[in-house]
Design an enzyme around this catalytic site. Sequence first.
Site, PDB file in Angstrom:
ATOM      1  N   ASN A 103      23.819  12.232   0.329  1.00 16.62           N
ATOM      2  CA  ASN A 103      23.897  13.487   0.728  1.00 16.62           C
ATOM      3  C   ASN A 103      24.652  14.211  -0.808  1.00 16.62           C
ATOM      4  OD1 ASN A 103      26.542  11.400  -0.469  1.00 16.62           O
ATOM      5  ND2 ASN A 103      27.762  11.904   1.260  1.00 16.62           N
ATOM      6  N   GLU A 152      39.708  10.769 -10.204  1.00 19.65           N
ATOM      7  CA  GLU A 152      38.327  10.414 -10.708  1.00 19.65           C
ATOM      8  C   GLU A 152      38.059  11.546 -12.047  1.00 19.65           C
ATOM      9  OE1 GLU A 152      36.999  10.513  -6.190  1.00 19.65           O
ATOM     10  OE2 GLU A 152      36.802  12.674  -7.139  1.00 19.65           O
ATOM     11  N   TYR A 180      33.908   4.338  -6.714  1.00 17.82           N
ATOM     12  CA  TYR A 180      33.968   4.176  -5.712  1.00 17.82           C
ATOM     13  C   TYR A 180      34.943   3.093  -5.406  1.00 17.82           C
ATOM     14  CZ  TYR A 180      30.686   7.544  -4.644  1.00 17.82           C
ATOM     15  OH  TYR A 180      29.931   8.735  -4.078  1.00 17.82           O
ATOM     16  N   LYS A 229      24.897  14.475  -7.072  1.00 17.49           N
ATOM     17  CA  LYS A 229      24.411  12.765  -7.269  1.00 17.49           C
ATOM     18  C   LYS A 229      22.736  12.482  -7.178  1.00 17.49           C
ATOM     19  CE  LYS A 229      27.999  11.220  -4.157  1.00 17.49           C
ATOM     20  NZ  LYS A 229      28.071  10.806  -2.984  1.00 17.49           N
ATOM     21  N   HIS A 269      29.348  14.576  -4.351  1.00 22.09           N
ATOM     22  CA  HIS A 269      31.009  14.442  -4.443  1.00 22.09           C
ATOM     23  C   HIS A 269      31.790  14.748  -4.890  1.00 22.09           C
ATOM     24  CE1 HIS A 269      34.344  11.682  -4.487  1.00 22.09           C
ATOM     25  NE2 HIS A 269      33.972  11.950  -5.805  1.00 22.09           N
TER      26      HIS A 269
HETATM   27  P1  IDP Z   1      32.273  10.990   0.591  1.00 27.52           P
HETATM   28  O1  IDP Z   1      31.764  11.374  -0.097  1.00 27.52           O
HETATM   29  O2  IDP Z   1      33.038  12.132   2.140  1.00 27.52           O
HETATM   30  O3  IDP Z   1      34.232  11.406   0.152  1.00 27.52           O
HETATM   31  P2  IDP Z   1      33.788   8.314   1.253  1.00 27.52           P
HETATM   32  O4  IDP Z   1      34.412   7.933   2.322  1.00 27.52           O
HETATM   33  O5  IDP Z   1      34.639   8.826   0.050  1.00 27.52           O
HETATM   34  O6  IDP Z   1      32.948  10.005   1.523  1.00 27.52           O
HETATM   35  O7  IDP Z   1      32.933   7.546   0.895  1.00 27.52           O
HETATM   36  C1  IDP Z   1      31.966   7.975  -0.277  1.00 27.52           C
HETATM   37  C2  IDP Z   1      30.524   7.612  -0.205  1.00 27.52           C
HETATM   38  O8  IDP Z   1      29.722   6.750   0.416  1.00 27.52           O
HETATM   39  C3  IDP Z   1      29.619   8.809   0.763  1.00 27.52           C
HETATM   40  O9  IDP Z   1      29.806  10.850   0.021  1.00 27.52           O
HETATM   41  C4  IDP Z   1      28.097   8.643   1.268  1.00 27.52           C
HETATM   42  O10 IDP Z   1      27.178   7.846  -0.237  1.00 27.52           O
HETATM   43  C5  IDP Z   1      28.826   6.032   0.925  1.00 27.52           C
HETATM   44  N1  IDP Z   1      28.813   6.106   2.332  1.00 27.52           N
HETATM   45  C6  IDP Z   1      30.042   6.550   3.112  1.00 27.52           C
HETATM   46  N2  IDP Z   1      30.300   5.937   4.606  1.00 27.52           N
HETATM   47  C7  IDP Z   1      29.450   5.311   4.418  1.00 27.52           C
HETATM   48  C8  IDP Z   1      28.334   5.069   5.879  1.00 27.52           C
HETATM   49  O11 IDP Z   1      29.080   4.592   6.779  1.00 27.52           O
HETATM   50  N3  IDP Z   1      27.603   4.710   5.520  1.00 27.52           N
HETATM   51  C9  IDP Z   1      26.140   4.720   3.899  1.00 27.52           C
HETATM   52  N4  IDP Z   1      26.697   5.771   2.790  1.00 27.52           N
HETATM   53  C10 IDP Z   1      28.731   6.066   3.257  1.00 27.52           C
HETATM   54 MG    MG Z   2      35.429  10.679  -0.682  1.00 30.66          MG
END
Ligand code: IDP
Ligand code: MG
Length: 164
Positions: free
Chosen positions: A123, A137, A50, A10, A126
């Site tokens: 983070n 994806e 997303y 990212k 992805h």
């Molecule tokens: P993942 O990336 O671990 O699969 P997902 O639930 O698919 O997690 O969420 C996609 C992205 O959305 C996360 O990597 C993060 O960047 C963002 N995200 C998910 N949950 C939160 C949250 O509670 N607060 C802020 N950002 C979030």
């Molecule tokens: Mg995810």
Amino acid sequence: MKENVLVIVKPDGMVHGHAGHVLTRFEETDLKLVGARVVRVTHDLAETHYQHLKDKPFFDELIHFLMGDLHNHQDLVLAYVFTGENAVKVGRDIAGATNPEQADNKSIRGSMGRVTTKGSFENVIHVSSDPLEAEREIKLWFTPEEIAIDIFKTTISGHRKVWS
Ligand code: IDP
Ligand code: MG
């Protein structure tokens, strides 16, 4: 089971120079690299990627984050595809938990990610959440020609291979 997984470094990972390290961590596994490209993230691509989160309060910010708007307009990301046994679990273990503050210290997100003062997650990478999402994806981010082996069915349209 043999699976495929999409990994994206990212914008925060790109501006901090973590792309090489992330790739190395995946190369250290038994997974095989079958595709890689530098991609400019458009609004459309980010939204489609997303789509499952479109009702979340952080959705708009997430789209702008993936487009690099929070990182010096770093809208180029490194996307790659690995294939092999349990590729999704192997990749998710390398990534660590979604929230960098809850991720294992040795994971990518635990060691290189952060939660901003506003509470958004930077983070770093992805990683697809399951094999079906990985297929959706990969077909979104790559054309069949950009994947070096046949991981999904294709058909010919005109002179071009397209995903079936
Ligand atoms: P993942 O990336 O671990 O699969 P997902 O639930 O698919 O997690 O969420 C996609 C992205 O959305 C996360 O990597 C993060 O960047 C963002 N995200 C998910 N949950 C939160 C949250 O509670 N607060 C802020 N950002 C979030
Ligand atoms: Mg995810």
